[in-house]
Write a protein that holds these residues in place. Structure first.
Motif, PDB file in Angstrom:
ATOM      1  N   PRO A  41     -36.418 -67.546  11.642  1.00  0.00           N
ATOM      2  CA  PRO A  41     -36.755 -68.960  11.832  1.00  0.00           C
ATOM      3  C   PRO A  41     -37.258 -69.610  10.545  1.00  0.00           C
ATOM      4  N   GLY A  42     -36.674 -70.735  10.185  1.00  0.00           N
ATOM      5  CA  GLY A  42     -37.106 -71.468   9.004  1.00  0.00           C
ATOM      6  C   GLY A  42     -36.648 -70.886   7.689  1.00  0.00           C
ATOM      7  N   LYS A  43     -35.794 -69.856   7.735  1.00  0.00           N
ATOM      8  CA  LYS A  43     -35.330 -69.217   6.503  1.00  0.00           C
ATOM      9  C   LYS A  43     -33.815 -69.251   6.424  1.00  0.00           C
ATOM     10  N   GLY A  44     -33.304 -68.963   5.244  1.00  0.00           N
ATOM     11  CA  GLY A  44     -31.873 -68.924   5.054  1.00  0.00           C
ATOM     12  C   GLY A  44     -31.263 -67.613   5.525  1.00  0.00           C
ATOM     13  N   ARG A  45     -29.944 -67.575   5.523  1.00  0.00           N
ATOM     14  CA  ARG A  45     -29.260 -66.354   5.933  1.00  0.00           C
ATOM     15  C   ARG A  45     -29.483 -65.259   4.897  1.00  0.00           C
ATOM     16  N   GLU A  46     -29.745 -64.061   5.378  1.00  0.00           N
ATOM     17  CA  GLU A  46     -30.031 -62.919   4.513  1.00  0.00           C
ATOM     18  C   GLU A  46     -29.004 -61.814   4.750  1.00  0.00           C
ATOM     19  N   TYR A  47     -28.433 -61.338   3.691  1.00  0.00           N
ATOM     20  CA  TYR A  47     -27.494 -60.206   3.758  1.00  0.00           C
ATOM     21  C   TYR A  47     -28.274 -58.928   4.018  1.00  0.00           C
ATOM     22  N   ILE A  48     -27.749 -58.082   4.903  1.00  0.00           N
ATOM     23  CA  ILE A  48     -28.400 -56.812   5.207  1.00  0.00           C
ATOM     24  C   ILE A  48     -27.600 -55.632   4.649  1.00  0.00           C
ATOM     25  N   ALA A  49     -26.332 -55.550   5.046  1.00  0.00           N
ATOM     26  CA  ALA A  49     -25.523 -54.402   4.656  1.00  0.00           C
ATOM     27  C   ALA A  49     -24.063 -54.696   4.954  1.00  0.00           C
ATOM     28  N   HIS A  50     -23.181 -53.938   4.307  1.00  0.00           N
ATOM     29  CA  HIS A  50     -21.771 -54.025   4.675  1.00  0.00           C
ATOM     30  C   HIS A  50     -21.116 -52.664   4.592  1.00  0.00           C
ATOM     31  N   ILE A  51     -19.969 -52.569   5.250  1.00  0.00           N
ATOM     32  CA  ILE A  51     -19.228 -51.320   5.320  1.00  0.00           C
ATOM     33  C   ILE A  51     -17.766 -51.615   5.044  1.00  0.00           C
ATOM     34  N   ILE A  52     -17.155 -50.796   4.213  1.00  0.00           N
ATOM     35  CA  ILE A  52     -15.731 -50.908   3.944  1.00  0.00           C
ATOM     36  C   ILE A  52     -14.996 -50.302   5.127  1.00  0.00           C
ATOM     37  N   TRP A  53     -14.135 -51.079   5.733  1.00  0.00           N
ATOM     38  CA  TRP A  53     -13.599 -50.675   7.031  1.00  0.00           C
ATOM     39  C   TRP A  53     -12.799 -49.380   6.977  1.00  0.00           C
ATOM     40  N   ASN A  54     -11.942 -49.218   5.988  1.00  0.00           N
ATOM     41  CA  ASN A  54     -11.102 -48.020   5.933  1.00  0.00           C
ATOM     42  C   ASN A  54     -11.870 -46.785   5.466  1.00  0.00           C
ATOM     43  N   SER A  55     -12.624 -46.931   4.399  1.00  0.00           N
ATOM     44  CA  SER A  55     -13.273 -45.756   3.808  1.00  0.00           C
ATOM     45  C   SER A  55     -14.595 -45.398   4.479  1.00  0.00           C
ATOM     46  N   GLY A  56     -15.250 -46.397   5.067  1.00  0.00           N
ATOM     47  CA  GLY A  56     -16.571 -46.148   5.639  1.00  0.00           C
ATOM     48  C   GLY A  56     -17.690 -46.211   4.627  1.00  0.00           C
ATOM     49  N   ASN A  57     -17.381 -46.512   3.397  1.00  0.00           N
ATOM     50  CA  ASN A  57     -18.429 -46.638   2.376  1.00  0.00           C
ATOM     51  C   ASN A  57     -19.392 -47.758   2.776  1.00  0.00           C
ATOM     52  N   THR A  58     -20.664 -47.508   2.534  1.00  0.00           N
ATOM     53  CA  THR A  58     -21.697 -48.451   2.969  1.00  0.00           C
ATOM     54  C   THR A  58     -22.524 -48.953   1.795  1.00  0.00           C
ATOM     55  N   TYR A  59     -23.039 -50.151   1.940  1.00  0.00           N
ATOM     56  CA  TYR A  59     -23.843 -50.801   0.912  1.00  0.00           C
ATOM     57  C   TYR A  59     -24.964 -51.555   1.609  1.00  0.00           C
ATOM     58  N   TYR A  60     -26.135 -51.549   0.964  1.00  0.00           N
ATOM     59  CA  TYR A  60     -27.315 -52.136   1.609  1.00  0.00           C
ATOM     60  C   TYR A  60     -28.070 -53.062   0.659  1.00  0.00           C
ATOM     61  N   ALA A  61     -28.697 -54.072   1.249  1.00  0.00           N
ATOM     62  CA  ALA A  61     -29.696 -54.830   0.516  1.00  0.00           C
ATOM     63  C   ALA A  61     -30.910 -53.929   0.312  1.00  0.00           C
ATOM     64  N   ASP A  62     -31.640 -54.159  -0.748  1.00  0.00           N
ATOM     65  CA  ASP A  62     -32.817 -53.326  -1.017  1.00  0.00           C
ATOM     66  C   ASP A  62     -33.788 -53.350   0.156  1.00  0.00           C
ATOM     67  N   SER A  63     -33.890 -54.478   0.818  1.00  0.00           N
ATOM     68  CA  SER A  63     -34.836 -54.613   1.927  1.00  0.00           C
ATOM     69  C   SER A  63     -34.440 -53.782   3.139  1.00  0.00           C
ATOM     70  N   ALA A  64     -33.176 -53.368   3.202  1.00  0.00           N
ATOM     71  CA  ALA A  64     -32.689 -52.624   4.355  1.00  0.00           C
ATOM     72  C   ALA A  64     -32.633 -51.113   4.115  1.00  0.00           C
ATOM     73  N   LYS A  65     -32.677 -50.719   2.882  1.00  0.00           N
ATOM     74  CA  LYS A  65     -32.553 -49.291   2.568  1.00  0.00           C
ATOM     75  C   LYS A  65     -33.703 -48.500   3.163  1.00  0.00           C
ATOM     76  N   GLY A  66     -33.347 -47.396   3.818  1.00  0.00           N
ATOM     77  CA  GLY A  66     -34.355 -46.513   4.380  1.00  0.00           C
ATOM     78  C   GLY A  66     -34.674 -46.758   5.838  1.00  0.00           C
TER      79      GLY A  66
END
Length: 117
Positions: A41-66
């Protein structure tokens, strides 16, 4: 066209866990990558993580790691976000998105996650 539907949101206590799902339908064979975003609420959209559909490789925002884990089940055309050790500041609308070309072309309707005692 790709349709995305999130599920799994709701109310959870601080320190709890929750798993969100994002089911894709339509031209799922065109999906290159899928991602989770959130907007508090009251904030902008924040990226969390994404996954490459074929390979399954994953990437995270620092705030989401762990604490957050993104995964997918290709057979079910479904992406997941496992969230652990949830905090009140994780309260937000969580939305999934699919990238077909160079931007996120398709978005779900979002699911509310509320972390509160």
């Amino acid at each position: 066209q790709v349709q995305l539907v999130e599920s799994g949101g709701g109310l959870v206590q601080p320190g709890g866990s929750m798993r969100l799902s994002c089911a894709a339908s339509g031209r799922t064979g065109t999906i290159v990558r899928m991602a989770w975003f959130r907007q508090a609420p009251g904030k902008g959209r924040e990226y969390i993580a994404h996954i490459i559909w074929n390979s399954g490789n994953t990437y995270y925002a620092d705030s989401a790691k762990g604490r957050f884990t993104i995964s997918r089940d290709n057979a079910k055309n479904t992406m997941y976000l496992q969230m652990n050790s949830l905090k009140p500041e994780d309260t937000a609308v969580y939305t999934c998105a699919a990238l077909i070309t160079i931007t996120y072309d398709y978005w779900g309707q979002g699911t509310q996650v509320t972390v509160s005692s």
